[in-house]
Design a protein around this motif. Structure first.
Motif, short mmCIF file in Angstrom:
data_model
loop_
_atom_site.label_atom_id
_atom_site.label_comp_id
_atom_site.label_asym_id
_atom_site.label_seq_id
_atom_site.Cartn_x
_atom_site.Cartn_y
_atom_site.Cartn_z
N UNK A 92 0.82 -1.22 0.00
CA UNK A 92 0.00 0.00 0.00
C UNK A 92 0.85 1.27 0.00
N UNK A 93 2.07 1.20 0.56
CA UNK A 93 2.93 2.39 0.62
C UNK A 93 4.03 2.38 -0.43
N UNK A 94 4.52 1.19 -0.78
CA UNK A 94 5.65 1.09 -1.71
C UNK A 94 5.41 0.01 -2.74
N UNK A 95 5.93 0.26 -3.94
CA UNK A 95 6.04 -0.83 -4.91
C UNK A 95 7.19 -1.73 -4.50
N UNK A 96 8.30 -1.10 -4.11
CA UNK A 96 9.45 -1.86 -3.62
C UNK A 96 10.38 -0.95 -2.84
N UNK A 97 11.09 -1.53 -1.88
CA UNK A 97 12.21 -0.89 -1.19
C UNK A 97 13.36 -1.90 -1.21
N UNK A 98 14.54 -1.49 -0.74
CA UNK A 98 15.63 -2.47 -0.71
C UNK A 98 15.31 -3.60 0.26
N UNK A 99 14.43 -3.34 1.23
CA UNK A 99 14.02 -4.38 2.18
C UNK A 99 13.21 -5.45 1.47
N UNK A 100 12.24 -5.05 0.67
CA UNK A 100 11.42 -6.03 -0.04
C UNK A 100 12.19 -6.67 -1.19
N UNK A 101 13.16 -5.92 -1.75
CA UNK A 101 13.96 -6.45 -2.86
C UNK A 101 14.83 -7.62 -2.43
#
Length: 525
Positions: free
Chosen positions: A122-131
């Motif tokens: 809901x807030x991000x398409x991606x961050x380095x955390x999810x990557x």
């Protein structure tokens, strides 16, 4: 050595030359503000839970209850790092049993997230955390990412000061603006967390190096009254403007690679500035390059439509200096930015953890800096340096200590206190930079400001782990930051006073100014 300010007084206070230097040098710091705290969004950790393979035919009830509940603040949420053993869940689902009704969930064995994680998008398409799945057993990598960036800032603070005092303010300013821009672009294509961090280290080196060079360049060229505005409100407000643009960019660009690209591209806009920002005449004089300094001052006189005297500077002998000369004239000033950096960066990095919209909270954190920079100018213009630092430190530290005493059901008041504490700490941070530029002479000024900045980076390296302590106790970061800030406020009373003193050009000039100030204070007492 001819007094530089007396020799260049014919230029006036605020002519076209000073206006051009003021605004162009300040504009170079907008890019710093835009990128300095981008890790708040690049490395934010969204809500997550263990992934369940899509091919498993689980019932809706068991799909929603596949993880045990755990406390997150005052709420119970599905565990972020464990799930019920999948083979048992699949068996219960196939038999048509209901979780919590037919099956006592407290006796069902658990296991780790063997199939990865599902992230809230809901807030991000991606961050380095999810990557790269920097959660659970790898969650320590998130604060380490920030610390490695600030380690680059620490290294840049040490190297750039000496390079700037050796090769010039202007060349260091533009070379490291290029380093920051180019390596941020390369960072967009990072294939792994390790490569990302290695590049982030170099970006941090460029970030601080161009900022410190710009700060010193403007402080040395501008006249005393304008210098006070530049050193406190000028560069800081333009930095704050860039910081305010960060949440706006992050709001519209939710993918971390695209966000990095947006943060890098504005760096190319500064290329034409090379032809409009001159080298510091003060530095040229300190290097014995008299003709070049005179040429810049005569060009400034032409811009300001004033007539320069036939002889502007007397010939002078060049004497080489290095960091050893700085250590011989050292004081406790570097201890102060170390602590203020912990509080400043700790509070800035904590915006993603505050209640409410993280983009608005980050914008609010940037917005409170603007009146703080104005206040730093007011204090720097009319009040003692030591008392200014002490009062702002004590105010900021006291408010941070007060936060942990508030009831847990209050939401708005803790945010208000944290932002007011950020306001006080930011004011102190702006004063520390301007203060360090006043205390040290031209021959070592960039090295000294860089060394003080280096001391501050030790604090900024530690700051992400202060915020990481929230996982053990929400109050612990505030207690530690508040206590250190109050302690630094008391320690700042031991610093030498520089209010009303001319900007020193040599080490002997600095020592003479201090002795003169001590004599005046002794007479008044």
């Amino acid at each position: 050595m001819t007094d530089y300010e007396d020799a260049t007084s014919f230029l006036g206070e605020w002519g076209r030359f000073q206006q051009q230097i003021f605004f162009l040098v300040c504009l170079t710091t907008v890019h710093n503000g835009l990128a300095a705290l981008s890790v708040v969004f690049l490395a934010d950790t969204p809500l997550h839970r263990c992934a369940i393979p899509a091919h498993l035919n689980l019932s809706a009830a068991w799909a929603n209850s596949s993880a045990p509940l755990e406390a997150l603040g005052d709420a119970l949420v599905p565990s972020r790092c464990s799930r019920y053993r999948l083979r048992d869940v699949l068996e219960f689902s196939e038999r048509g049993l209901l979780p919590g009704v037919d099956v006592n969930l407290s006796v069902v064995p658990t296991e780790g997230c063997l199939d990865g994680w599902e992230y809230d998008r809901s807030s991000y398409i991606s961050t380095i955390v999810t990557e790269w799945d920097l959660v659970c057993d790898d969650s320590w990598k998130t604060p380490l990412t920030s610390s490695l960036y600030f380690s680059g800032v620490l290294t840049g603070s040490f190297l750039s000061g000496q390079l700037s005092d050796r090769y010039g303010r202007k060349i260091v300013l533009f070379v490291f603006m290029g380093v920051q821009t180019v390596f941020t672009l390369i960072q967009v294509f990072s294939p792994s967390w390790t490569v990302f961090c290695a590049l982030y280290f170099i970006v941090g080196m460029g970030q601080v190096s161009n900022y410190v060079a710009a700060f010193v360049l403007g402080a040395e060229i501008l006249s005393p009254r304008v210098r006070t505005v530049f050193s406190t409100s000028g560069v800081c407000m333009f930095f704050g403007l860039g910081y305010m643009l960060l949440p706006l960019a992050a709001y519209f660009v939710r993918d971390w690679r695209m966000l990095l690209l947006c943060l890098a591209l504005p760096g190319f806009l500064y290329i034409p500035f090379w032809w409009f920002i001159p080298e510091s005449p003060r530095w040229l004089l300190s290097q014995g390059r008299l003709d070049e300094a005179v040429a810049i001052v005569r060009a400034a006189a032409k811009m300001n439509k004033t007539e320069p005297p036939a002889v502007i500077f007397s010939p002078l002998l060049k004497k080489a200096h290095n960091i050893c000369d700085l250590l011989r004239s050292w004081n406790i000033l570097p201890l102060v930015p170390n602590t203020v950096a912990i509080a400043y960066f700790g509070l800035s990095l904590n915006t993603a953890n505050l209640h409410g919209n993280k983009y608005f909270n980050c914008f609010l954190s940037a917005l409170v800096e603007m009146p703080a920079y104005f206040l730093s100018w007011v204090l720097f213009r009319w009040w003692s340096r030591r008392l200014s630092l002490c009062s702002t430190f004590l105010l900021g530290g006291s408010l941070l200590l007060l936060i942990q005493l508030l009831p847990a059901d209050l939401v708005s008041l803790p945010i208000a206190l944290e932002m007011t504490g950020k306001f006080a700490v930011t004011t102190a941070y702006a004063i520390v930079y301007a203060y360090s530029a006043e205390l040290y002479p031209t021959v070592l000024r960039n090295t000294a400001v860089g060394a003080c900045s280096m001391a501050a980076r030790i604090g900024s390296i530690i700051a992400p782990f202060f915020i990481y302590l929230r996982s053990y106790s929400v109050s612990l970061p505030y207690i530690l930051m508040g206590s250190l800030t109050v302690g630094s406020g008391l320690l700042s009373l031991l610093l030498p006073e520089s209010f009303g003193m001319p900007l020193p050009d040599t080490i002997s000039h600095m020592q003479h100014s201090v002795e003169k100030r001590d004599l005046v204070l002794k007479r008044h007492s």
